[in-house]
Design a protein around this motif. Structure first.
Motif, PDB file in Angstrom:
ATOM      1  N   MET A  94       0.831  -1.202   0.000  1.00  0.00           N
ATOM      2  CA  MET A  94       0.000   0.000   0.000  1.00  0.00           C
ATOM      3  C   MET A  94       0.862   1.247   0.000  1.00  0.00           C
ATOM      4  N   LYS A  95       1.903   1.193   0.835  1.00  0.00           N
ATOM      5  CA  LYS A  95       2.797   2.334   0.950  1.00  0.00           C
ATOM      6  C   LYS A  95       3.543   2.541  -0.373  1.00  0.00           C
ATOM      7  N   ASP A  96       4.016   1.454  -0.969  1.00  0.00           N
ATOM      8  CA  ASP A  96       4.718   1.554  -2.244  1.00  0.00           C
ATOM      9  C   ASP A  96       3.812   2.134  -3.322  1.00  0.00           C
ATOM     10  N   MET A  97       2.544   1.692  -3.311  1.00  0.00           N
ATOM     11  CA  MET A  97       1.609   2.197  -4.309  1.00  0.00           C
ATOM     12  C   MET A  97       1.392   3.698  -4.121  1.00  0.00           C
ATOM     13  N   GLY A  98       1.250   4.111  -2.880  1.00  0.00           N
ATOM     14  CA  GLY A  98       1.082   5.531  -2.588  1.00  0.00           C
ATOM     15  C   GLY A  98       2.286   6.321  -3.038  1.00  0.00           C
ATOM     16  N   ALA A  99       3.466   5.803  -2.719  1.00  0.00           N
ATOM     17  CA  ALA A  99       4.708   6.480  -3.079  1.00  0.00           C
ATOM     18  C   ALA A  99       4.879   6.496  -4.594  1.00  0.00           C
ATOM     19  N   THR A 100       4.453   5.408  -5.253  1.00  0.00           N
ATOM     20  CA  THR A 100       4.551   5.348  -6.708  1.00  0.00           C
ATOM     21  C   THR A 100       3.686   6.423  -7.334  1.00  0.00           C
ATOM     22  N   ARG A 101       2.469   6.563  -6.818  1.00  0.00           N
ATOM     23  CA  ARG A 101       1.543   7.559  -7.351  1.00  0.00           C
ATOM     24  C   ARG A 101       2.133   8.968  -7.172  1.00  0.00           C
ATOM     25  N   GLU A 102       2.649   9.209  -5.984  1.00  0.00           N
ATOM     26  CA  GLU A 102       3.268  10.508  -5.694  1.00  0.00           C
ATOM     27  C   GLU A 102       4.423  10.789  -6.657  1.00  0.00           C
ATOM     28  N   ALA A 103       5.245   9.769  -6.871  1.00  0.00           N
ATOM     29  CA  ALA A 103       6.420   9.944  -7.724  1.00  0.00           C
ATOM     30  C   ALA A 103       6.002  10.247  -9.157  1.00  0.00           C
ATOM     31  N   VAL A 104       4.975   9.549  -9.632  1.00  0.00           N
ATOM     32  CA  VAL A 104       4.521   9.764 -11.007  1.00  0.00           C
ATOM     33  C   VAL A 104       3.962  11.181 -11.149  1.00  0.00           C
ATOM     34  N   VAL A 105       3.189  11.611 -10.130  1.00  0.00           N
ATOM     35  CA  VAL A 105       2.631  12.964 -10.143  1.00  0.00           C
ATOM     36  C   VAL A 105       3.753  14.006 -10.091  1.00  0.00           C
ATOM     37  N   THR A 106       4.797  13.696  -9.325  1.00  0.00           N
ATOM     38  CA  THR A 106       5.930  14.613  -9.204  1.00  0.00           C
ATOM     39  C   THR A 106       6.617  14.818 -10.549  1.00  0.00           C
ATOM     40  N   GLN A 107       6.621  13.761 -11.351  1.00  0.00           N
ATOM     41  CA  GLN A 107       7.301  13.869 -12.639  1.00  0.00           C
ATOM     42  C   GLN A 107       6.391  14.336 -13.768  1.00  0.00           C
TER      43      GLN A 107
END
Ligand SMILES: [Zn+2]
Ligand SMILES: [Zn+2]
Length: 153
Positions: free
Chosen positions: A32-45
């Motif tokens: 869950m945490k990885d998915m959240g972080a993945t979403r954040e990272a994609v949005v950041t880029q």
């Protein structure tokens, strides 16, 4: 080791509410945490540069204001962001383009809350030296590293 104890508490809480075993609860929480972080990272880029400098930068206000151009005296605009290191997952590179000419520059920024991947220490090679390897989150484009692919055989 406060963080570790805090994490165990979170896992126990999930075990009580879901009835999962410790290992399963830990794994589910991590994904869950990885998915959240993945979403954040994609949005950041992934964002489109602002049309004008009158509006806040769509990157989320995590960049510096663009510098004035030495050549044409227009301002530089934040146009792109990509991972800026091979191993430090909190380092991003921000590219700025001049709005008046072809001038461009890149600066590194540290975004501790927005890692572009996960850094892992792995033991590698004949010397068995531990090295830090970064795993890029799916959906994030890294100019130096490939996205995670299955081991080729
Ligand atoms: Zn920006
Ligand atoms: Zn310029």
């Amino acid at each position: 080791m406060t963080t570790n104890r805090g994490r165990k508490g979170v896992i126990r809480k999930r075990m009580t509410s879901t009835g999962e075993s410790y290992v399963v609860a830990a794994r589910n929480l991590k994904s869950m945490k990885d998915m959240g972080a993945t979403r954040e990272a994609v949005v950041t880029q992934r964002w489109q540069p602002a049309e004008t400098l009158d509006v806040p930068c769509p990157c989320g206000g995590t960049c510096e204001p663009g510098e004035k151009c030495d050549h044409c005296h227009a301002r530089h605009r934040h146009v792109a962001r990509y991972p800026g290191s091979r191993t430090e997952v909190e380092i991003w590179a921000d590219r700025y383009d001049c709005m008046g000419c072809a001038s461009t520059y890149t600066i590194l920024v540290e975004l501790p809350d927005r890692p572009w991947g996960i850094a892992e220490t792995v033991v590698q090679g004949a010397s068995a030296e531990p090295v830090v390897k970064a795993r890029v989150f799916p959906g994030v484009k890294h100019p130096l590293l490939r996205p995670e692919t299955p081991e080729e055989d």
